[in-house]
Design an enzyme around this catalytic site. Structure first.
Site, PDB file in Angstrom:
ATOM      1  N   HIS A 259      28.306  51.533  33.395  1.00 27.94           N
ATOM      2  CA  HIS A 259      29.376  51.161  34.135  1.00 27.94           C
ATOM      3  C   HIS A 259      30.479  50.191  33.598  1.00 27.94           C
ATOM      4  O   HIS A 259      31.501  50.564  33.517  1.00 27.94           O
ATOM      5  CB  HIS A 259      28.724  50.532  35.547  1.00 27.94           C
ATOM      6  CG  HIS A 259      29.721  50.097  36.612  1.00 27.94           C
ATOM      7  ND1 HIS A 259      29.899  50.964  37.538  1.00 27.94           N
ATOM      8  CD2 HIS A 259      30.636  49.108  36.592  1.00 27.94           C
ATOM      9  CE1 HIS A 259      30.777  50.390  38.429  1.00 27.94           C
ATOM     10  NE2 HIS A 259      31.287  49.350  37.589  1.00 27.94           N
ATOM     11  N   GLU A 260      30.016  49.069  32.933  1.00 25.95           N
ATOM     12  CA  GLU A 260      30.857  48.135  32.541  1.00 25.95           C
ATOM     13  C   GLU A 260      31.400  48.785  31.075  1.00 25.95           C
ATOM     14  O   GLU A 260      32.602  48.607  30.884  1.00 25.95           O
ATOM     15  CB  GLU A 260      30.244  46.974  32.203  1.00 25.95           C
ATOM     16  CG  GLU A 260      29.614  46.023  33.197  1.00 25.95           C
ATOM     17  CD  GLU A 260      30.619  45.792  34.393  1.00 25.95           C
ATOM     18  OE1 GLU A 260      31.866  45.598  34.060  1.00 25.95           O
ATOM     19  OE2 GLU A 260      30.295  45.997  35.668  1.00 25.95           O
TER      20      GLU A 260
HETATM   21 ZN    ZN Z   1      32.914  47.873  38.130  1.00 28.33          ZN
END
Ligand code: ZN
Ligand code: ADP
Ligand code: MG
Length: 605
Positions: free
Chosen positions: A425-426
């Site tokens: 995600h990051e």
């Molecule tokens: Zn996020």
């Protein structure tokens, strides 16, 4: 009342003990037997007496066997009395006769002390009681007095000058003439110039309004009466107004001086729009402030300063010419100001030679002066916790995230799968932001949980920007969607971790369309009017000033733009999947990537 009772009991106990001790003392010669004069004569004639001491009319007798006796004679000479009783001359010589001064200390000991001490105590007690009562009464009378704190010009320890305030140069120069006036009023009066009575400091929370006001007093070397708007307001109607009167009265005794009303919006909200109980009281207080402002001549040497972060909700009457007609705006600190503020707040802190405050300033856009001061404090605490004796760059940078997102939450345990999702995600955010020209620089990527966030990607501009164009907005939104897209691309499904990203993205796009006129379809106009409900002080309703059909258009336009951004992010993640993998793997290994580590990924094949 309870305290009074307690004090009373203590007094009673002390009194009783004392009385007991005294009565014991008084009867300490308990063996002394009182006898009549004739009995004494008998004793003398039988030669039993060793000494007789005469004090006034009192005769202290010691017999040969050591027994003590006491007798009282009438007026007249004692020896003559004995002779009259017919005592032998040689018997008269057989005992030692002493005469003591009756006005000597013994009368103290025998009569005054035993009566006097309790008396003193009783009187003392009543005085004490009375003072307590009066104290209580006083507090009731003091209710209407202002609780302004006065800071005198000679207060060296608390003295603040412009040296202690970084940045805000325009505000400083605007306040310069006020200082000049307070220092040397004659100069202005001779020229017939009128100095403003009221100055309103306007700026966001933590931008240094309170600090600057105190610095003005420090520079001008005059007393400074500091009160917060909320301190005027009490339960009872009329108290606030009386406090205002008292404050101005006190100030006028100390001319030249400055009155500073902090957070004036607490009393200065627009009148006639409030609901709820305190509103009458507030209006009266505000009226009294207006009356006092009008009530003194412009050049007597009194300057009233006030601070607020909500100038929009102030009553227009406050801002009328002759009142707070001078507005001084304090901006959020620019990058250079931030560096200066950091310097001020690291003055009494030992910094390692590696510290580069310019870099810190670069990383802290949107930080107010108070945030920066907090940042340096957090860095000092972190350094102490690590048992180092100098604050390093690393400690400062780590504290930025703490101030921004809350403390690290290492205790939150993530499963392997969750960590992996977080990493991708990051990585998605970071990759999309890195690839799009409209996005700011990625400063840091981390999967350490902080505050609410599971992980975070720090993206900040290299320099302060005040204007943003449509492309930058769209790129930013694509960056926000990067996390969502990366999860989808890698795991074929998304998680709840993206919800705040999606909300931020939607809000941004909505504002582009309805407030910035950045939609080709809807054109350059705004939609919706925010209504301020004054008694809550918060905007809680949005009024529609457009038709149902337009509402539908807005909806469609928002969706269209979001899809556009989504596709942009998707394309990047798809095309650069190798990089996404690389970033995520490295994150899983190291948890945190600094800017240079992150950029190295793209330069090494
Ligand atoms: Zn996020
Ligand atoms: P405000 O009243 O605007 O909310 P304050 O004046 O109380 O903010 O500022 C809070 C703290 O932030 C100050 O005590 C000071 O330590 C720091 N600060 C804010 N602005 C500045 C500045 N321009 N220079 C130095 N310190 C600042
Ligand atoms: Mg303040």
């Amino acid at each position: 009342m309870k305290i009074l009772l307690k004090n009373f009991l203590i007094f009673l106990i002390i009194f009783l003990i004392l009385a007991g001790v005294l009565s014991l003392l008084g009867s300490s010669g308990a063996k002394t037997e009182q006898i009549s004069v004739s009995q004494l004569v008998t004793e003398v004639s039988t030669g039993q007496v060793k000494t007789i001491a005469l004090t006034g009319n009192r005769l202290d007798v010691v017999l040969n066997n050591g027994q003590r006796q006491l007798a009282y004679k009438g007026d007249g000479d004692f020896i003559a009395l004995l002779k009259n009783y017919g005592v032998d001359q040689n018997k008269l010589n057989s005992f030692e006769f002493q005469v003591k001064n009756s006005s000597g200390q013994s009368i103290w000991a025998t009569t005054i002390l035993p009566i006097g001490i309790p008396l003193i105590f009783i009187i003392g007690f009543f005085v004490f009681l009375q003072r307590q009562m009066r104290g209580a009464g006083n507090q009731a009378f003091k209710f209407g007095e202002s609780q302004a704190r006065e800071i005198g010009p000679l207060d060296k320890k608390t003295k603040i000058t412009f040296k202690d305030v970084a940045g805000v140069s325009e505000a400083k120069s605007e306040l310069g003439e006020i200082i000049e006036f307070l220092k040397n009023p004659r100069k202005f009066i001779n020229l017939g110039a009128k100095i403003p009575k009221g100055v309103l400091l306007v700026g966001g929370p933590g931008t240094g309004k309170t600090l600057l006001a105190r610095a003005v007093a420090g520079e001008a070397n005059v007393p400074f009466f500091h009160i917060s708007g909320s301190e005027f307001v009490e339960m009872f109607v009329g108290v606030g107004a009386s406090r205002v009167r008292d404050l101005f009265r006190r100030a006028k005794k100390n001319l030249p001086c400055i009155i500073f009303i902090d957070e004036i919006d607490a009393v200065g909200r627009q009148r006639g729009a409030g609901l709820g109980g305190s509103h009458d009281e507030r209006e009266q207080t505000l009226n009294q402030i207006l009356v006092e402002l009008d009530g003194f001549e412009p050049n007597i040497g009194l300057v009233v300063m006030a601070a607020t972060n909500r100038p929009d909700i102030l009553d227009p009457a406050l801002l009328r010419p002759g009142r707070f007609d001078r507005k001084v705006i304090l901006d959020m600190p620019s990058i250079k100001d931030r560096e200066e503020i950091l310097k001020i707040h690291s003055q009494n802190k030992p910094l390692a030679s590696t510290v580069n405050l310019k870099k810190v300033a670069e990383r802290t856009p949107g930080f107010s002066g108070a945030d920066l001061s907090n940042l340096m404090n957090e860095a000092a605490i972190l350094t102490a916790r690590r048992n180092k004796n100098k604050i390093g760059q690393l400690e400062i940078l780590e504290s930025i995230e703490k101030v921004l997102l809350g403390p690290e939450r290492r205790s939150r345990v993530f499963s392997e799968k969750e960590r992996e999702i977080s990493a991708y995600h990051e990585a998605g955010h970071a990759l999309v932001a890195h690839e799009l020209p409209g996005c700011d620089k990625v400063q840091k990527v981390s999967i350490i949980s902080r505050g609410q966030a599971g992980g975070y990607t720090l993206i900040t501009p290299e320099e302060d920007k005040y204007l943003k164009n449509k492309n930058e907005f769209l790129d930013n939104v694509a960056g926000l969607l990067g996390g969502f897209v990366a999860e989808e691309e890698t795991f074929k499904q998304t998680t709840t971790g993206s919800s705040s990203d999606l909300k931020k993205a939607t809000d941004l796009i909505k504002r582009m369309v309805t407030q910035f006129g950045m939609s080709d379809l809807l054109g350059p106009r705004t939609f919706g009017e925010k209504e301020e409900l004054i008694f809550l002080g918060r905007e809680i309703s949005e009024q529609r000033d457009y038709s149902e059909k337009t509402a539908q258009l807005i909806d469609e336009e928002v969706s269209k733009l979001i899809t556009l951004c989504y596709n942009k992010a998707k394309e990047i993640v798809k095309n650069k999947k190798a990089y996404l993998e690389k970033i995520a793997k490295l994150l899983l290994e190291k948890e945190t990537l600094e800017k240079n580590e992150f950029e190295k990924i793209f330069t090494t094949p």
